[in-house]
Enzyme design. Structure first.
Site, PDB file in Angstrom:
ATOM      1  N   LYS A 192      14.574  -3.489  21.778  1.00 38.27           N
ATOM      2  CA  LYS A 192      15.456  -4.168  20.797  1.00 38.27           C
ATOM      3  C   LYS A 192      15.055  -5.644  20.806  1.00 38.27           C
ATOM      4  O   LYS A 192      15.428  -6.400  21.693  1.00 38.27           O
ATOM      5  CB  LYS A 192      16.924  -3.999  21.229  1.00 38.27           C
ATOM      6  CG  LYS A 192      17.936  -3.976  20.105  1.00 38.27           C
ATOM      7  CD  LYS A 192      17.962  -5.216  19.225  1.00 38.27           C
ATOM      8  CE  LYS A 192      18.762  -6.344  19.844  1.00 38.27           C
ATOM      9  NZ  LYS A 192      18.556  -7.635  19.149  1.00 38.27           N
ATOM     10  N   GLU A 266      16.898 -11.219  33.331  1.00 35.93           N
ATOM     11  CA  GLU A 266      16.190 -12.506  33.407  1.00 35.93           C
ATOM     12  C   GLU A 266      16.900 -13.459  32.459  1.00 35.93           C
ATOM     13  O   GLU A 266      16.794 -13.315  31.236  1.00 35.93           O
ATOM     14  CB  GLU A 266      14.723 -12.341  33.016  1.00 35.93           C
ATOM     15  CG  GLU A 266      13.945 -11.649  34.115  1.00 35.93           C
ATOM     16  CD  GLU A 266      12.465 -11.574  33.828  1.00 35.93           C
ATOM     17  OE1 GLU A 266      11.784 -10.818  34.518  1.00 35.93           O
ATOM     18  OE2 GLU A 266      12.004 -12.270  32.893  1.00 35.93           O
ATOM     19  N   CYS A 300      12.570 -20.578  29.476  1.00 35.11           N
ATOM     20  CA  CYS A 300      13.542 -20.393  30.565  1.00 35.11           C
ATOM     21  C   CYS A 300      13.172 -21.205  31.792  1.00 35.11           C
ATOM     22  O   CYS A 300      14.034 -21.682  32.512  1.00 35.11           O
ATOM     23  CB  CYS A 300      13.647 -18.917  30.909  1.00 35.11           C
ATOM     24  SG  CYS A 300      12.065 -18.209  31.369  1.00 35.11           S
ATOM     25  N   GLU A 404      22.522 -25.324  29.723  1.00 39.11           N
ATOM     26  CA  GLU A 404      21.159 -25.071  29.251  1.00 39.11           C
ATOM     27  C   GLU A 404      21.083 -25.465  27.773  1.00 39.11           C
ATOM     28  O   GLU A 404      21.670 -24.813  26.919  1.00 39.11           O
ATOM     29  CB  GLU A 404      20.827 -23.578  29.412  1.00 39.11           C
ATOM     30  CG  GLU A 404      19.383 -23.270  29.127  1.00 39.11           C
ATOM     31  CD  GLU A 404      19.063 -21.779  29.215  1.00 39.11           C
ATOM     32  OE1 GLU A 404      19.882 -20.959  28.763  1.00 39.11           O
ATOM     33  OE2 GLU A 404      17.980 -21.440  29.723  1.00 39.11           O
TER      34      GLU A 404
HETATM   35  P1  NAD Z   1      20.585 -13.993  23.842  1.00 41.46           P
HETATM   36  O1  NAD Z   1      21.217 -13.664  25.138  1.00 41.46           O
HETATM   37  O2  NAD Z   1      21.440 -14.534  22.766  1.00 41.46           O
HETATM   38  O3  NAD Z   1      19.850 -12.726  23.220  1.00 41.46           O
HETATM   39  C1  NAD Z   1      18.876 -12.010  23.939  1.00 41.46           C
HETATM   40  C2  NAD Z   1      18.809 -10.601  23.404  1.00 41.46           C
HETATM   41  O4  NAD Z   1      20.006  -9.931  23.755  1.00 41.46           O
HETATM   42  C3  NAD Z   1      18.687 -10.503  21.883  1.00 41.46           C
HETATM   43  O5  NAD Z   1      17.801  -9.452  21.547  1.00 41.46           O
HETATM   44  C4  NAD Z   1      20.102 -10.170  21.452  1.00 41.46           C
HETATM   45  O6  NAD Z   1      20.174  -9.475  20.230  1.00 41.46           O
HETATM   46  C5  NAD Z   1      20.550  -9.284  22.602  1.00 41.46           C
HETATM   47  N1  NAD Z   1      21.999  -9.179  22.783  1.00 41.46           N
HETATM   48  C6  NAD Z   1      22.932 -10.111  22.555  1.00 41.46           C
HETATM   49  N2  NAD Z   1      24.155  -9.621  22.847  1.00 41.46           N
HETATM   50  C7  NAD Z   1      23.978  -8.364  23.280  1.00 41.46           C
HETATM   51  C8  NAD Z   1      24.857  -7.343  23.732  1.00 41.46           C
HETATM   52  N3  NAD Z   1      26.182  -7.516  23.786  1.00 41.46           N
HETATM   53  N4  NAD Z   1      24.339  -6.147  24.123  1.00 41.46           N
HETATM   54  C9  NAD Z   1      23.001  -5.939  24.079  1.00 41.46           C
HETATM   55  N5  NAD Z   1      22.134  -6.868  23.633  1.00 41.46           N
HETATM   56  C10 NAD Z   1      22.612  -8.068  23.249  1.00 41.46           C
HETATM   57  O7  NAD Z   1      19.391 -14.990  24.209  1.00 41.46           O
HETATM   58  P2  NAD Z   1      18.479 -15.806  23.203  1.00 41.46           P
HETATM   59  O8  NAD Z   1      19.319 -16.908  22.647  1.00 41.46           O
HETATM   60  O9  NAD Z   1      17.776 -14.864  22.297  1.00 41.46           O
HETATM   61  O10 NAD Z   1      17.372 -16.390  24.207  1.00 41.46           O
HETATM   62  C11 NAD Z   1      17.494 -17.567  24.922  1.00 41.46           C
HETATM   63  C12 NAD Z   1      17.985 -17.291  26.336  1.00 41.46           C
HETATM   64  O11 NAD Z   1      17.067 -16.442  27.019  1.00 41.46           O
HETATM   65  C13 NAD Z   1      18.057 -18.554  27.179  1.00 41.46           C
HETATM   66  O12 NAD Z   1      19.224 -18.543  27.950  1.00 41.46           O
HETATM   67  C14 NAD Z   1      16.835 -18.437  28.083  1.00 41.46           C
HETATM   68  O13 NAD Z   1      16.907 -19.153  29.295  1.00 41.46           O
HETATM   69  C15 NAD Z   1      16.781 -16.972  28.306  1.00 41.46           C
HETATM   70  N6  NAD Z   1      15.452 -16.593  28.779  1.00 41.46           N
HETATM   71  C16 NAD Z   1      15.288 -16.237  30.086  1.00 41.46           C
HETATM   72  C17 NAD Z   1      14.017 -15.918  30.576  1.00 41.46           C
HETATM   73  C18 NAD Z   1      13.799 -15.553  32.020  1.00 41.46           C
HETATM   74  O14 NAD Z   1      12.744 -15.033  32.331  1.00 41.46           O
HETATM   75  N7  NAD Z   1      14.745 -15.808  32.901  1.00 41.46           N
HETATM   76  C19 NAD Z   1      12.918 -15.941  29.700  1.00 41.46           C
HETATM   77  C20 NAD Z   1      13.128 -16.311  28.372  1.00 41.46           C
HETATM   78  C21 NAD Z   1      14.407 -16.623  27.913  1.00 41.46           C
END
Ligand code: NAD
Length: 510
Positions: A192, A266, A300, A404
């Protein structure tokens, strides 16, 4: 002919034409489909927020179909000889390399990352596939543990169909990080992708449809609260690997509780880079600039908190301010661009809101703090461009030091002693990464022990080594990626105990 903004744009527009003309579909059980409802959502480019096509909006029914397909394909894929899986995954990597130009240009236009950082994305993704492909033949091997009258041996088997949920920042890279080890282990996958940058996920799905048996790789586009939620709840899905925000990690953990999903999370970070007085000044400066302003700060592992020892504070900040002012903000397809547009208008507004928050909390906006609305580097006033920003006179209690921001925004904080540095580094809910700059090996070792983070780099930017573990502690996540750590997540270990027939079985009721 060398690449220029114009030549890159012209090639990108050729690649994007089909996305503009037709709805980007899901891949379910080997078929590209617009799904049950036929509903779509709009996709835009952050360069000027103009539309670059519509995307199929996955429903619960679509997700159910994808999970069922992954379940049906699982046994054949898992039991296929590892050497065959290896061959198919290398074929996948070959296709990534062949389509490298398309992947880089489409990704840059979709999520705003500068082409200088995306150019190698497909090659790195392919290397990732090859690394895990080569492990496939032995991935399910176990251990033998001999006793006097029994031998225990373990077998590893892929856990089952898994859900992979990825975020919008560097979506291509993160999808390959997650999916390559899952497939090598023998899992089938439902992906997804993030709704804000879905195009490279489709390029991956196209290669999957060419190279892999049907049902092994399924992609369902759509929103977290519908398609994503259903993926975390579906009973056939045995594990979910999510890359996203910490709050999303908590949501999916709750959603997966009823089906006891194994979770790999992550999540976010507020990573410190600690620069001591004795650091190699120039290299530390290069790393501080690179680790927050590259990838638009939408990374991240970005070092968004600069902890500076007081002895070099003034000199370091003067040099840093000059470098930040000098960063080249521009169209992501301009090869000279160092900082591109942020992924979406809403995210851009969120990042901009921290400029006022910083001032209200008493920090100084030493550099930047404004939108960029047009210059000679192809920047459109309608795009999501933000000036690279440096906050000084800050302390660790301010929101700019705790939350963040996920943009090209750095908060600098002073400290006096090694103990202060450790206390400040750990005074955060996050624990993903940390960076230590000192020429004192003993001090580096002490910090390595005491800084709370899943990953620390000493006198380095975040050099990534595929066999090494990647992941965070505290609110930054649970679990590790990389090498056998990935297989630990995607596999179950079964113990089999075989008697040699020489021992006496306890006798009852005789
Ligand atoms: P997000 O949490 O908004 O979304 C991530 C994914 O989760 C998307 O595909 C979204 O559609 C899905 N999602 C959202 N709500 C959901 C739910 N209730 N159930 C299932 N899926 C759901 O994150 P974002 O804004 O897309 O990305 C940025 C974030 O990702 C930042 O916090 C960043 O630090 C983190 N990140 C972490 C790493 C790591 O390796 N630790 C790497 C890259 C990004």
């Amino acid at each position: 002919m060398s690449d220029t903004l114009d030549t890159n744009l012209s090639r990108a527009n050729n690649y994007l034409a089909r996305f503009r003309d037709t709805t980007t579909p899901h891949l379910i059980n080997g078929d590209f489909t617009l799904g049950d409802s036929g509903e779509t959502f709009d996709n835009t480019t952050p360069t000027d927020n103009s539309p670059i096509g519509t995307i199929a909006k996955g429903s619960v029914t679509d997700m159910d179909a994808a999970c069922t397909a992954a379940d049906a394909a699982f046994n054949d894929w898992c039991d296929m000889p590892g050497a065959e899986r290896r061959k198919l995954l290398h074929a996948f990597a070959d296709r990534l390399v062949e389509r490298a130009d398309e992947i880089a240009l489409v990704e840059s236009m979709d999520c705003g990352q500068a082409i200088r950082f995306m150019k190698q994305a497909a090659v790195r993704g392919a290397a990732n596939f090859r690394f895990f492909a080569d492990k496939a033949p032995e991935a399910q091997n176990g251990l033998a543990l001999h006793q006097a009258e029994h031998t225990n041996f373990t077998v590893r088997r892929a856990i089952g169909p898994v859900g992979i949920i990825t975020p919008w920042n560097t979506p291509f890279m993160l999808a390959t990080w997650k999916i390559a080890p899952a497939l090598a282990a023998g899992c089938t996958v439902v992906h997804k992708p993030a709704e804000l940058s879905p195009l490279s996920a489709h390029l991956l799905a196209e290669i999957a449809a060419e190279v892999l048996p049907k049902g092994v790789w399924n992609t369902v586009h759509g929103f977290g609260e519908t398609a994503g939620k259903r993926l975390t709840e579906h009973p056939a899905i045995r594990a979910v690997a999510l890359v996203g925000e910490s709050a999303t990690g908590a949501h999916v953990t709750r959603q997966g509780a009823d089906t006891l999903k194994r979770m790999h999370l992550e999540l976010g970070g507020k990573n410190p880079v600690i620069v001591f007085d004795d650091a190699d000044f120039e290299r530390a400066l290069d790393a501080v600039v690179f680790m927050i302003y590259s990838l638009n700060g939408q990374r991240c592992t970005s070092s968004s908190r600069l902890l500076l020892q007081r002895g070099i504070r003034d000199k370091f900040l003067t040099a840093l301010e000059a470098r930040v002012k000098n960063l080249r903000v521009g169209h992501p397809l301009d090869p000279n661009t160092e900082v591109g547009p942020l992924v979406h208008t809403e995210h851009c507004e969120k990042v901009m809101s921290y400029m006022d928050i910083a001032r209200e909390d008493g920090a100084t906006v030493a550099v930047g703090g404004e939108r960029v609305t047009g210059d000679d580097q192809g920047v459109s006033a309608a795009g999501n461009y933000v000036q690279p920003t440096l906050f000084t006179q800050a302390d660790n209690s301010m929101r700019i030091a705790r939350e963040e921001i996920f943009g090209p925004v750095l908060t600098a904080i002073d400290f006096d002693t090694e103990e202060d540095a450790i206390r400040l580094a750990n005074d955060t809910e996050y624990g993903l990464a940390g960076y230590i700059w000192t020429e004192n090996t003993g001090r580096a070792m002490r910090l390595a022990k005491h800084v709370e983070a899943g990953m620390l780099w000493v006198n380095s930017e975040n050099n990534r080594n595929l066999p090494s573990p990647f992941g965070g502690v505290k609110m930054s996540g649970i679990g590790r990626d990389g090498g056998d750590w990935s297989f630990d997540f995607y596999m179950e270990t079964k113990n089999v105990c075989v008697a040699h027939g020489t021992h006496r079985v306890p006798v009852l009721g005789k």
